[in-house]
Motif scaffolding. Structure first.
Motif, PDB file in Angstrom:
ATOM      1  N   ARG A   1     -17.769  22.642   4.930  1.00 22.26           N
ATOM      2  CA  ARG A   1     -17.424  23.209   6.232  1.00 22.26           C
ATOM      3  C   ARG A   1     -17.308  22.116   7.294  1.00 22.26           C
TER       4      ARG A   1
ATOM      5  N   TRP B   1     -10.142  26.621  -1.431  1.00 20.35           N
ATOM      6  CA  TRP B   1     -11.400  26.861  -0.711  1.00 20.35           C
ATOM      7  C   TRP B   1     -12.298  27.811  -1.515  1.00 20.35           C
TER       8      TRP B   1
ATOM      9  N   SER C   1      -9.972  26.909  15.130  1.00 20.67           N
ATOM     10  CA  SER C   1     -10.339  27.032  13.721  1.00 20.67           C
ATOM     11  C   SER C   1     -11.479  26.078  13.359  1.00 20.67           C
TER      12      SER C   1
ATOM     13  N   GLN D   1     -11.853  32.290   7.594  1.00 17.59           N
ATOM     14  CA  GLN D   1     -12.049  30.841   7.627  1.00 17.59           C
ATOM     15  C   GLN D   1     -11.297  30.147   8.756  1.00 17.59           C
ATOM     16  N   ARG D   2     -10.423  30.896   9.420  1.00 15.82           N
ATOM     17  CA  ARG D   2      -9.626  30.259  10.460  1.00 15.82           C
ATOM     18  C   ARG D   2      -9.014  31.329  11.354  1.00 15.82           C
TER      19      ARG D   2
ATOM     20  N   HIS E   1     -19.741  29.002  11.388  1.00 17.20           N
ATOM     21  CA  HIS E   1     -20.156  29.425  10.046  1.00 17.20           C
ATOM     22  C   HIS E   1     -21.389  28.651   9.569  1.00 17.20           C
TER      23      HIS E   1
ATOM     24  N   GLN F   1     -15.350  27.074  11.683  1.00 15.23           N
ATOM     25  CA  GLN F   1     -16.168  26.425  10.662  1.00 15.23           C
ATOM     26  C   GLN F   1     -17.526  26.005  11.222  1.00 15.23           C
ATOM     27  N   TRP F   2     -17.543  25.559  12.452  1.00 16.50           N
ATOM     28  CA  TRP F   2     -18.785  25.155  13.103  1.00 16.50           C
ATOM     29  C   TRP F   2     -19.749  26.338  13.226  1.00 16.50           C
TER      30      TRP F   2
ATOM     31  N   LEU G   1     -13.994  20.383   6.707  1.00 17.32           N
ATOM     32  CA  LEU G   1     -12.849  21.183   7.134  1.00 17.32           C
ATOM     33  C   LEU G   1     -12.772  21.264   8.653  1.00 17.32           C
ATOM     34  N   ALA G   2     -13.906  21.328   9.320  1.00 21.18           N
ATOM     35  CA  ALA G   2     -13.903  21.324  10.786  1.00 21.18           C
ATOM     36  C   ALA G   2     -13.267  20.046  11.314  1.00 21.18           C
TER      37      ALA G   2
END
Length: 341
Positions: A127, A118, A142, A193-194, A149, A146-147, A130-131
C-alpha cells in the motif's frame, strides 16, 4: 433540403434512444452527486458534518467513484504541449519523481500494471508503494485512499514513500476538499483501491487576444443575469457550516435549484451582448469540458457492464452530466434525491 433533413434527424435521435431496449446483460447505474467545493470553506470546517451524506452514498454501493480532478494523462499531455496549455497546468510531481525514480508518464503506466496484479489482501508495504506511485502519477486522491487503508501505525515512510511524501499525505487529512473528504473516504469505506479523476480543461482553454477583457465580459454577464443564483449561493454558503450537511446536499441536488444554477451561469452568458461574443465562447468551452468529462467517466466503466458508478462533481455540472450520461447505451441515471432521502 433542410426540410428533408429535419425528420431524418428526429428519426435518428429516436432510434438511438431505444437501441439498448433489448440489450443483454445488466445495465450500468450512474449516480451523479452535485457538491459544493469544500475548499472554499474555512479551516474550522468539521468533516464529520459529511457523515450522513457518506452513509447514504455508501448504501448505493458504487463499484467506481469518479471525482472532479485532472487525471495524470491530461497533465502529461499538457506538459508536452506547454505552448498551448502553459507551464502551470497541473501541480508538479517532482517530489514523487525523486522518491520513486518515475516521471509522470512512467508512473501512470506503473500504477496500471500494479493494479492488474493487486492482491485481495495487500501488505502495508504494498500500500505504501502504491501510494507513492499514485503521487508520482499526479493522483493524490487515490494516494490518499491507500494511505487511509493503512493502519495508523503503518502510516510512515518506506517502500517508495519518503518523509516529504508522507508529509504531503498527512497534510491532505486537513485539506477541505470533496475529492478527499467524500471520494477518498468513501472509497476506503467500500474497500475500493482508488478513485478516478475525470475533469478536463483541454476544451475550455479559450484562446482570445485579450484574456482580461474576456474575463470581465463573462463576469459581467453572470452579474447581470444571475441574481437568483447569487442569492442561492449566499444562502447555501451560510448553511455550509451546519453540523449535518445532508439537508444542504439535498438542496444542492434539488432539480429546481439546479435550474437556477444553470440559468445563472449558461443562460445568462448566452443572453449577454458582446461585440466579440466572449460569453458565448465561454458557453462553448463549458460544453466541451462537460462532454469530455462525461467521456472520461464512461471510460471508467467501459469494460465493466452493469457497474454502479458514483460521480462526485460541482453541482453546476450535474444537469449536463445527468443529461449526457443518460443518453449512453445501457446506462441508467440514479435519482440522487431518493439516495439522499
Amino acid at each position: 433540403m433542410l426540410g428533408l433533413m429535419l425528420p431524418l434527424a428526429a428519426q435518428a435521435q429516436g432510434d438511438l434512444a431505444t437501441l439498448d431496449r433489448d440489450m443483454a446483460g445488466p445495465r450500468s447505474q450512474v449516480l451523479v452527486l452535485g457538491t459544493m467545493h469544500l475548499s472554499q470553506l474555512p479551516k474550522t470546517f468539521n468533516p464529520a458534518a459529511l457523515d450522513s451524506v457518506l452513509n447514504r452514498l455508501a448504501a448505493f454501493k458504487p463499484d467506481i467513484i469518479t471525482i472532479e480532478s485532472l487525471p495524470g494523462e491530461e497533465c502529461d499531455l499538457a506538459a508536452r504541449q506547454r505552448a498551448k496549455y502553459g507551464a502551470d497546468y497541473c501541480a508538479p510531481t517532482d517530489d514523487a519523481k525523486a522518491a520513486t525514480g518515475l516521471d509522470l508518464t512512467a508512473a501512470i503506466a506503473e500504477v496500471e500494471q500494479t493494479l492488474k496484479t493487486w492482491p485481495s489482501q495487500p501488505t502495508p508495504a504494498q500500500r505504501r508503494h502504491l501510494a507513492a506511485l499514485f503521487l508520482a502519477a499526479n493522483d493524490r486522491p487515490s494516494a490518499y485512499v491507500q494511505w487511509l487503508h493503512l493502519p495508523a501505525a503503518e502510516r510512515r515512510a518506506g517502500d517508495g514513500l519518503n518523509s516529504v511524501l508522507v508529509e504531503k499525505l498527512t497534510k491532505i487529512a486537513a485539506n477541505n476538499n470533496e475529492n478527499y473528504l467524500i471520494g477518498s473516504r468513501l472509497a476506503v469505506r467500500l474497500g475500493l483501491q482508488r478513485v478516478y479523476a475525470t475533469d478536463n480543461h483541454t476544451g475550455d482553454n479559450i484562446m482570445v487576444a485579450d484574456e482580461k477583457a474576456f474575463g470581465r465580459s463573462v463576469e459581467a454577464a453572470w452579474k447581470a443575469g444571475g441574481a437568483a443564483l447569487q442569492a442561492q449561493d449566499k444562502q447555501q454558503d451560510a448553511r455550509a457550516l451546519e453540523a449535518d450537511l445532508l439537508p444542504l446536499y439535498r438542496e444542492l441536488n434539488d432539480p429546481a435549484g439546479l435550474r437556477i444554477r444553470a440559468d445563472g451561469n449558461v443562460r445568462a452568458a448566452l443572453r449577454a451582448k458582446s461585440p466579440e461574443g466572449y460569453p458565448q465562447m465561454w458557453v462553448a468551452g463549458w460544453e466541451i469540458r462537460n462532454l469530455r468529462m462525461v467521456a472520461n467517466i464512461r471510460e471508467t466503466f467501459r469494460e465493466r457492464p452493469g457497474a454502479r458508478v458514483l460521480s462526485i462533481v460541482g453541482a453546476t455540472h450535474k444537469p449536463w452530466f445527468d443529461s449526457w450520461l443518460g443518453q449512453l447505451q445501457g446506462v441508467d441515471i440514479v435519482d440522487v434525491e431518493a439516495v439522499l432521502k
